[in-house]
Design an enzyme around this catalytic site. Structure first.
Site, PDB file in Angstrom:
ATOM      1  N   GLU A 180      -6.342  -1.188  -4.553  1.00 47.83           N
ATOM      2  CA  GLU A 180      -7.255  -2.110  -4.057  1.00 47.83           C
ATOM      3  C   GLU A 180      -7.579  -2.159  -2.507  1.00 47.83           C
ATOM      4  OE1 GLU A 180      -4.641  -2.451  -5.977  1.00 47.83           O
ATOM      5  OE2 GLU A 180      -4.678  -4.226  -7.371  1.00 47.83           O
ATOM      6  N   CYS A 202      -2.324  -7.170  -1.983  1.00 43.59           N
ATOM      7  CA  CYS A 202      -3.700  -7.010  -2.103  1.00 43.59           C
ATOM      8  C   CYS A 202      -4.663  -8.178  -2.362  1.00 43.59           C
ATOM      9  CB  CYS A 202      -3.923  -6.148  -3.322  1.00 43.59           C
ATOM     10  SG  CYS A 202      -3.396  -4.293  -3.099  1.00 43.59           S
TER      11      CYS A 202
HETATM   12  N1  THU Z   1      -0.348  -0.540  -7.479  1.00 46.59           N
HETATM   13  C1  THU Z   1      -1.573  -0.620  -7.380  1.00 46.59           C
HETATM   14  O1  THU Z   1      -2.228   0.293  -6.726  1.00 46.59           O
HETATM   15  N2  THU Z   1      -2.191  -1.846  -7.627  1.00 46.59           N
HETATM   16  C2  THU Z   1      -1.881  -2.812  -8.276  1.00 46.59           C
HETATM   17  O2  THU Z   1      -2.608  -3.698  -8.500  1.00 46.59           O
HETATM   18  C3  THU Z   1      -0.401  -2.859  -8.602  1.00 46.59           C
HETATM   19  C4  THU Z   1       0.483  -1.685  -8.182  1.00 46.59           C
HETATM   20  C5  THU Z   1       0.342   0.692  -7.357  1.00 46.59           C
HETATM   21  C6  THU Z   1       1.579   0.668  -6.095  1.00 46.59           C
HETATM   22  C7  THU Z   1       2.410   1.804  -6.561  1.00 46.59           C
HETATM   23  O3  THU Z   1       1.811   3.086  -6.171  1.00 46.59           O
HETATM   24  C8  THU Z   1       2.403   1.543  -8.237  1.00 46.59           C
HETATM   25  O4  THU Z   1       1.116   0.979  -8.429  1.00 46.59           O
HETATM   26  C9  THU Z   1       3.488   1.185  -8.648  1.00 46.59           C
HETATM   27  O5  THU Z   1       3.799  -0.190  -8.206  1.00 46.59           O
END
Ligand code: THU
Length: 128
Positions: free
Chosen positions: A54, A88
């Site tokens: 995000e 985020c």
């Molecule tokens: N992550 C995201 O990119 N967005 C989310 O809404 C939740 C978590 C990613 C961060 C990390 O690379 C992986 O998911 C595990 O937490």
């Protein structure tokens, strides 16, 4: 026909660099002109420098001069749909305001929330 925002988020998820968690996420942000800005999570060997899908989408969009966002889609491979993390939510709130947050999985399940409901008492520039 499938919503182009969801298609873009799912396609961008394939680009996730998630070799530590193996948890791939894609995001797509729609701006006032209907343009779509995408992001995926990008992990790092220190773990802590990881950036979520995000925030990548928001920062890419802002750096391209886009403003005035309407919706963000977040795609992950989970049965219980994956919501944006706290960091985020803060960044989405500051740059996008009370937009629609569309959560999606790979089987096409979707749920839509207003950001205000996910982030009900934000700290933002209005306090400064
Ligand atoms: N992550 C995201 O990119 N967005 C989310 O809404 C939740 C978590 C990613 C961060 C990390 O690379 C992986 O998911 C595990 O937490």
């Amino acid at each position: 026909m499938e919503d182009p925002l969801l298609v873009a988020a799912r396609k961008t998820r394939d680009n996730a660099s998630a070799r530590f968690s193996n948890f791939k996420v894609g995001a797509a942000l729609e701006d006032a002109d209907g343009r779509i800005h995408t992001g995926c999570n990008v992990e790092n060997a220190t773990y802590g420098l990881t950036v979520c899908a995000e925030r990548v989408a928001v920062f890419k969009a802002i750096s391209e001069g886009a403003r005035g966002f309407t919706r963000v889609a977040v795609v992950a491979d989970t049965d219980t749909l994956t919501p944006p993390c706290g960091a985020c939510r803060q960044i989405l709130w500051e740059f996008c305001g009370d937009i629609d947050v569309v959560l999606v999985n790979l089987h096409g399940k979707t749920e839509t929330y207003r950001l205000k409901d996910l982030f009900p008492k934000p700290f933002d520039a209005s306090f400064l």
